[in-house]
Design a protein around this motif. Sequence first.
Motif, mmCIF file in Angstrom:
data_model
loop_
_atom_site.group_PDB
_atom_site.id
_atom_site.type_symbol
_atom_site.label_atom_id
_atom_site.label_comp_id
_atom_site.label_asym_id
_atom_site.label_seq_id
_atom_site.Cartn_x
_atom_site.Cartn_y
_atom_site.Cartn_z
ATOM 1 N N LYS A 287 41.835 46.875 46.548
ATOM 2 C CA LYS A 287 42.382 45.814 45.716
ATOM 3 C C LYS A 287 41.279 45.092 44.949
ATOM 4 C CE LYS A 287 46.610 44.777 48.275
ATOM 5 N NZ LYS A 287 47.431 43.717 48.889
ATOM 6 N N ASN A 288 41.668 44.455 43.859
ATOM 7 C CA ASN A 288 40.768 43.598 43.100
ATOM 8 C C ASN A 288 40.787 42.224 43.761
ATOM 9 O OD1 ASN A 288 39.642 41.754 41.232
ATOM 10 N ND2 ASN A 288 40.146 43.102 39.521
ATOM 11 N N LEU A 289 39.790 41.929 44.590
ATOM 12 C CA LEU A 289 39.817 40.696 45.368
ATOM 13 C C LEU A 289 39.703 39.452 44.488
ATOM 14 C CD1 LEU A 289 37.812 41.455 48.637
ATOM 15 C CD2 LEU A 289 40.264 41.568 48.193
ATOM 16 N N GLU A 290 39.007 39.565 43.354
ATOM 17 C CA GLU A 290 38.949 38.410 42.448
ATOM 18 C C GLU A 290 40.333 38.054 41.946
ATOM 19 O OE1 GLU A 290 35.654 38.030 39.620
ATOM 20 O OE2 GLU A 290 34.911 39.929 40.375
ATOM 21 N N ARG A 291 41.121 39.067 41.611
ATOM 22 C CA ARG A 291 42.489 38.812 41.171
ATOM 23 C C ARG A 291 43.338 38.282 42.328
ATOM 24 N NH1 ARG A 291 44.068 43.785 39.236
ATOM 25 N NH2 ARG A 291 42.882 43.340 37.352
ATOM 26 N N GLU A 292 43.097 38.810 43.530
ATOM 27 C CA GLU A 292 43.830 38.329 44.699
ATOM 28 C C GLU A 292 43.509 36.858 44.971
ATOM 29 O OE1 GLU A 292 46.152 40.222 46.713
ATOM 30 O OE2 GLU A 292 45.997 41.246 44.779
ATOM 31 N N VAL A 293 42.252 36.462 44.730
ATOM 32 C CA VAL A 293 41.877 35.045 44.875
ATOM 33 C C VAL A 293 42.627 34.200 43.857
ATOM 34 C CG1 VAL A 293 39.984 33.400 44.587
ATOM 35 C CG2 VAL A 293 39.609 35.502 45.894
ATOM 36 N N GLU A 294 42.679 34.668 42.614
ATOM 37 C CA GLU A 294 43.389 33.932 41.562
ATOM 38 C C GLU A 294 44.867 33.794 41.886
ATOM 39 O OE1 GLU A 294 42.683 36.056 37.981
ATOM 40 O OE2 GLU A 294 40.543 35.537 37.872
ATOM 41 N N ASN A 295 45.435 34.813 42.523
ATOM 42 C CA ASN A 295 46.855 34.789 42.876
ATOM 43 C C ASN A 295 47.126 34.116 44.219
ATOM 44 O OD1 ASN A 295 47.431 36.182 40.514
ATOM 45 N ND2 ASN A 295 47.342 38.192 41.505
ATOM 46 N N LYS A 296 46.088 33.511 44.803
ATOM 47 C CA LYS A 296 46.201 32.784 46.079
ATOM 48 C C LYS A 296 46.586 33.691 47.250
ATOM 49 C CE LYS A 296 45.488 29.026 43.701
ATOM 50 N NZ LYS A 296 44.141 28.394 43.699
ATOM 51 N N ASN A 297 46.231 34.963 47.143
ATOM 52 C CA ASN A 297 46.496 35.887 48.246
ATOM 53 C C ASN A 297 45.269 36.125 49.114
ATOM 54 O OD1 ASN A 297 49.180 36.370 47.409
ATOM 55 N ND2 ASN A 297 48.486 37.908 45.924
ATOM 56 N N PHE A 298 44.103 35.695 48.618
ATOM 57 C CA PHE A 298 42.872 35.902 49.362
ATOM 58 C C PHE A 298 42.006 34.657 49.241
ATOM 59 C CE2 PHE A 298 38.921 37.912 50.708
ATOM 60 C CZ PHE A 298 39.372 38.832 51.654
ATOM 61 N N ARG A 299 41.398 34.278 50.347
ATOM 62 C CA ARG A 299 40.591 33.063 50.360
ATOM 63 C C ARG A 299 39.331 33.225 49.519
ATOM 64 N NH1 ARG A 299 41.385 29.315 54.788
ATOM 65 N NH2 ARG A 299 39.254 28.643 54.304
ATOM 66 N N GLU A 300 39.075 32.252 48.671
ATOM 67 C CA GLU A 300 37.904 32.319 47.805
ATOM 68 C C GLU A 300 36.615 32.255 48.617
ATOM 69 O OE1 GLU A 300 36.621 30.407 43.550
ATOM 70 O OE2 GLU A 300 37.285 28.999 45.106
ATOM 71 N N ASP A 301 36.579 31.383 49.647
ATOM 72 C CA ASP A 301 35.349 31.253 50.440
ATOM 73 C C ASP A 301 35.056 32.536 51.214
ATOM 74 O OD1 ASP A 301 37.560 30.893 52.037
ATOM 75 O OD2 ASP A 301 36.948 28.950 52.856
ATOM 76 N N LEU A 302 36.104 33.221 51.676
ATOM 77 C CA LEU A 302 35.886 34.486 52.375
ATOM 78 C C LEU A 302 35.408 35.561 51.389
ATOM 79 C CD1 LEU A 302 36.022 36.272 54.861
ATOM 80 C CD2 LEU A 302 38.460 36.637 54.422
ATOM 81 N N PHE A 303 35.969 35.558 50.202
ATOM 82 C CA PHE A 303 35.533 36.534 49.190
ATOM 83 C C PHE A 303 34.048 36.391 48.894
ATOM 84 C CE2 PHE A 303 34.720 37.213 44.596
ATOM 85 C CZ PHE A 303 34.793 38.605 44.596
ATOM 86 N N PHE A 304 33.594 35.158 48.681
ATOM 87 C CA PHE A 304 32.179 34.935 48.390
ATOM 88 C C PHE A 304 31.300 35.367 49.559
ATOM 89 C CE2 PHE A 304 33.625 31.473 45.314
ATOM 90 C CZ PHE A 304 33.478 32.326 44.227
ATOM 91 N N ARG A 305 31.808 35.154 50.769
ATOM 92 C CA ARG A 305 31.039 35.545 51.957
ATOM 93 C C ARG A 305 30.937 37.067 52.076
ATOM 94 N NH1 ARG A 305 28.302 32.284 55.973
ATOM 95 N NH2 ARG A 305 27.534 33.857 57.406
ATOM 96 N N LEU A 306 32.026 37.754 51.765
ATOM 97 C CA LEU A 306 32.039 39.211 51.886
ATOM 98 C C LEU A 306 31.270 39.891 50.769
ATOM 99 C CD1 LEU A 306 35.800 39.865 52.788
ATOM 100 C CD2 LEU A 306 33.859 39.780 54.358
#
Length: 478
Positions: A287-306
């Motif tokens: 998945k495109n995690l940046e898009r998932e963050v924008e759609n509120k399906n993935f935590r932004e802080d976790l994305f930056f950490r990963l």
Amino acid sequence: MDKSILIVDDEESIQKVLTMYLDNLGYKTHSIGKLSETYSVLKKSRFELILLDINLPDGNSLDYLNKIREISNNSSIIIITAQDTMANAIDAIKNGAYDYITKPFDFNSDLALTIDRAIKNSINTNKIIELEDNLKDKEDSAFDIIGKSPQMTKIFKDIGRISQSDHTVLITGESGTGKELVAKAIHISGPNSTKNYVQINITAIPSDLLESELFGYEKGAFTGAQSKKIGRFEEANGGTILLDEIGDMSYDLQSKILRVLEERKFYRLGAQKPVEFNCRIITSTNKNLEREVENKNFREDLFFRLNSINIELPPLRERKSDIPLLIDFFLIKYANKNESPKSIDDDFLNVFLKYDWPGNIRELENSIKKLVLMMPDSELTLDSIKEHLPRVFNKSENDNNKINYLKLIENIFSDTNLPETNLYKFITDKIDKPLIESVLIKNKGDLRLSSKKLGLDEDSLRKKIIDLNIDSSIIKDF
């Protein structure tokens, strides 16, 4: 002071070509052809860069790379080889090479820049990771990542560079591109290769059971918990854990994973004391995690950490030069016992090269596996595809009848007369004339039909014919 480069290659033609190229760039060069000569020369002279061939008359240079680095007094080393394999690429970078390039050389600005950077950063080569020398002794099956394309060579280099660290790695790419294989290669290439490698597919476990699967539970934590069970994180302690398809993890569990990443400890379900652990964490997703963050399906802080280190795998359609290698690999892998691997003819290969492989390597592998099983003949042909892979055949035929507009533009950009300005007019003029001529010829010179087909009024079409100097003899009543 002149910047000196040592060329170590047993082919005199390669020595001469490199010497001429490097002399023109202003470097001082010295050429030799054996490992034994390398040792003696390096003990006497200092070089900022060594261009080192792998296969030399008296040995494989990768086996002695650490010794060469030690003797060379911090020279940068660029490996050069005609044998472009994943194992060589990883082994070279892993053992301290600055870079890895393949023959025949592409003498462009990128090569000059690579050489310049290698020389300027010769001291930093000591910081490139020194990994264990036993990578070459690992079973080849652990490295079933096949490819010689520039995209995959970069991936192999990245694996070599990051494998020793304990940083979290995010592997992204479409389904079937080999994310799990890259994760396994990182583990095997690293210092914890003898420890546990644990892989868990987020989508394969119901969300209400995933937490207990990851962290384990104590006896009596819930109905049915009759004994303590350790989780996957605890099982991976000291080694590596792959959280496959992290993009499908529930939002609530994401917050717990974030806390685990930050604190390096977790609680088993029903436990009062935390369990500390130390393992490398690799995550992957299609998945495109940046898009998932924008759609509120993935935590932004976790994305930056990963996303501190990201390896993005290209789809197979973007590295089609690897398809023949993959076909050969899977033909050998799925060959019947006591039989030689099947071969393919040119028409077979052409169809596989035309097809875009939306399922990527997994789809290609399953296709070869099916053909090997279903076809009794020793050679796979176009008829094999028609009979057993009709979708692949039909799609490749349809694609063959389509114009590749991107390739058309790329061909225009290869024009040596391409101007610095007015690019739009230059390109449209290049297209306008053959387009109008073709439409006129197809409509037998009928100006009215041609203007209708082109979407131009007749006066505008007449003006273009004159401006573009189109032969009026192909037009009726002009």
